[in-house]
Design a protein around this motif. Structure first.
Motif, PDB file in Angstrom:
ATOM      1  N   LYS A  90       3.501  12.559   6.310  1.00 50.17           N
ATOM      2  CA  LYS A  90       2.127  13.050   6.495  1.00 50.17           C
ATOM      3  C   LYS A  90       1.291  12.101   7.344  1.00 50.17           C
ATOM      4  O   LYS A  90       0.166  12.430   7.711  1.00 50.17           O
ATOM      5  CB  LYS A  90       1.444  13.221   5.136  1.00 50.17           C
ATOM      6  CG  LYS A  90       2.032  14.313   4.299  1.00 50.17           C
ATOM      7  CD  LYS A  90       1.269  14.451   3.010  1.00 50.17           C
ATOM      8  CE  LYS A  90       1.844  15.532   2.139  1.00 50.17           C
ATOM      9  NZ  LYS A  90       1.098  15.654   0.878  1.00 50.17           N
ATOM     10  N   ARG A  91       1.834  10.929   7.614  1.00 56.08           N
ATOM     11  CA  ARG A  91       1.149   9.878   8.377  1.00 56.08           C
ATOM     12  C   ARG A  91      -0.195   9.508   7.755  1.00 56.08           C
ATOM     13  O   ARG A  91      -1.242   9.576   8.390  1.00 56.08           O
ATOM     14  CB  ARG A  91       0.991  10.277   9.823  1.00 56.08           C
ATOM     15  CG  ARG A  91       2.335  10.458  10.493  1.00 56.08           C
ATOM     16  CD  ARG A  91       2.269  10.253  11.931  1.00 56.08           C
ATOM     17  NE  ARG A  91       3.615  10.394  12.463  1.00 56.08           N
ATOM     18  CZ  ARG A  91       3.895  10.267  13.727  1.00 56.08           C
ATOM     19  NH1 ARG A  91       2.948  10.014  14.570  1.00 56.08           N
ATOM     20  NH2 ARG A  91       5.125  10.391  14.142  1.00 56.08           N
ATOM     21  N   TYR A 131       0.839  -1.198   0.000  1.00 51.21           N
ATOM     22  CA  TYR A 131       0.000   0.000   0.000  1.00 51.21           C
ATOM     23  C   TYR A 131       0.873   1.246   0.000  1.00 51.21           C
ATOM     24  O   TYR A 131       2.061   1.182   0.302  1.00 51.21           O
ATOM     25  CB  TYR A 131      -0.903   0.017   1.238  1.00 51.21           C
ATOM     26  CG  TYR A 131      -1.637  -1.277   1.463  1.00 51.21           C
ATOM     27  CD1 TYR A 131      -2.611  -1.721   0.576  1.00 51.21           C
ATOM     28  CD2 TYR A 131      -1.344  -2.091   2.545  1.00 51.21           C
ATOM     29  CE1 TYR A 131      -3.273  -2.917   0.772  1.00 51.21           C
ATOM     30  CE2 TYR A 131      -2.007  -3.286   2.756  1.00 51.21           C
ATOM     31  CZ  TYR A 131      -2.971  -3.692   1.866  1.00 51.21           C
ATOM     32  OH  TYR A 131      -3.621  -4.884   2.060  1.00 51.21           O
ATOM     33  N   GLU A 132       0.259   2.374  -0.342  1.00 49.42           N
ATOM     34  CA  GLU A 132       0.984   3.640  -0.348  1.00 49.42           C
ATOM     35  C   GLU A 132       0.946   4.248   1.047  1.00 49.42           C
ATOM     36  O   GLU A 132      -0.118   4.605   1.547  1.00 49.42           O
ATOM     37  CB  GLU A 132       0.357   4.603  -1.353  1.00 49.42           C
ATOM     38  CG  GLU A 132       0.511   4.152  -2.791  1.00 49.42           C
ATOM     39  CD  GLU A 132      -0.073   5.154  -3.757  1.00 49.42           C
ATOM     40  OE1 GLU A 132       0.075   6.366  -3.506  1.00 49.42           O
ATOM     41  OE2 GLU A 132      -0.683   4.719  -4.726  1.00 49.42           O
ATOM     42  N   LYS A 137      -3.836   3.704  15.584  1.00 47.39           N
ATOM     43  CA  LYS A 137      -3.661   4.032  17.004  1.00 47.39           C
ATOM     44  C   LYS A 137      -2.507   4.995  17.228  1.00 47.39           C
ATOM     45  O   LYS A 137      -2.511   5.767  18.177  1.00 47.39           O
ATOM     46  CB  LYS A 137      -3.409   2.763  17.820  1.00 47.39           C
ATOM     47  CG  LYS A 137      -4.618   1.905  18.007  1.00 47.39           C
ATOM     48  CD  LYS A 137      -4.273   0.689  18.844  1.00 47.39           C
ATOM     49  CE  LYS A 137      -5.453  -0.234  18.989  1.00 47.39           C
ATOM     50  NZ  LYS A 137      -5.097  -1.448  19.760  1.00 47.39           N
ATOM     51  N   GLN A 138      -1.514   4.963  16.333  1.00 41.70           N
ATOM     52  CA  GLN A 138      -0.358   5.844  16.463  1.00 41.70           C
ATOM     53  C   GLN A 138      -0.546   7.170  15.741  1.00 41.70           C
ATOM     54  O   GLN A 138       0.382   7.957  15.652  1.00 41.70           O
ATOM     55  CB  GLN A 138       0.898   5.145  15.954  1.00 41.70           C
ATOM     56  CG  GLN A 138       1.298   3.986  16.829  1.00 41.70           C
ATOM     57  CD  GLN A 138       2.605   3.360  16.401  1.00 41.70           C
ATOM     58  OE1 GLN A 138       3.234   3.791  15.437  1.00 41.70           O
ATOM     59  NE2 GLN A 138       3.019   2.339  17.105  1.00 41.70           N
ATOM     60  N   GLY A 139      -1.744   7.417  15.212  1.00 43.72           N
ATOM     61  CA  GLY A 139      -2.050   8.719  14.649  1.00 43.72           C
ATOM     62  C   GLY A 139      -2.079   8.803  13.136  1.00 43.72           C
ATOM     63  O   GLY A 139      -2.165   9.889  12.576  1.00 43.72           O
ATOM     64  N   TYR A 140      -2.037   7.692  12.446  1.00 42.14           N
ATOM     65  CA  TYR A 140      -2.113   7.698  10.989  1.00 42.14           C
ATOM     66  C   TYR A 140      -3.559   7.877  10.535  1.00 42.14           C
ATOM     67  O   TYR A 140      -4.488   7.452  11.221  1.00 42.14           O
ATOM     68  CB  TYR A 140      -1.578   6.389  10.413  1.00 42.14           C
ATOM     69  CG  TYR A 140      -0.078   6.348  10.287  1.00 42.14           C
ATOM     70  CD1 TYR A 140       0.526   6.296   9.034  1.00 42.14           C
ATOM     71  CD2 TYR A 140       0.745   6.357  11.395  1.00 42.14           C
ATOM     72  CE1 TYR A 140       1.902   6.255   8.905  1.00 42.14           C
ATOM     73  CE2 TYR A 140       2.118   6.316  11.279  1.00 42.14           C
ATOM     74  CZ  TYR A 140       2.690   6.262  10.032  1.00 42.14           C
ATOM     75  OH  TYR A 140       4.050   6.225   9.910  1.00 42.14           O
ATOM     76  N   ASN A 141      -3.734   8.499   9.385  1.00 44.42           N
ATOM     77  CA  ASN A 141      -5.049   8.650   8.755  1.00 44.42           C
ATOM     78  C   ASN A 141      -5.120   7.686   7.587  1.00 44.42           C
ATOM     79  O   ASN A 141      -4.187   7.578   6.801  1.00 44.42           O
ATOM     80  CB  ASN A 141      -5.260  10.072   8.245  1.00 44.42           C
ATOM     81  CG  ASN A 141      -5.352  11.064   9.372  1.00 44.42           C
ATOM     82  OD1 ASN A 141      -6.005  10.803  10.369  1.00 44.42           O
ATOM     83  ND2 ASN A 141      -4.684  12.197   9.221  1.00 44.42           N
TER      84      ASN A 141
END
Length: 64
Positions: A28-29, A22-23, A54-58
């Motif tokens: 930019k998370r 995946y990309e 959970k670590q803040g990625y969108n």
């Protein structure tokens, strides 16, 4: 200090596991997935995506 290193090591591991399929943009998370729902992600990858969320990625899903 040790906790920060542990978190960054886990983030690096999860990124490495998913980067081939995946990309993923670490700066930019964000994660771009070719699925329309979280449940459509294959089981082994779903765990890693969930941990990165959970670590803040969108997560960005495809609509059509």
């Amino acid at each position: 200090m040790k906790r920060n290193k542990d978190v960054s090591n886990k983030r690096y591991y999860f990124n490495r596991r998913l980067k081939e399929k995946y990309e993923i943009n670490g700066a930019k998370r964000t994660i771009e997935l070719p699925f329309t729902a979280f449940e459509q992600i294959p089981q082994p990858d779903r765990y890693y995506v969930g941990q990165l969320i959970k670590q803040g990625y969108n997560v960005q899903f495809k609509l059509f």
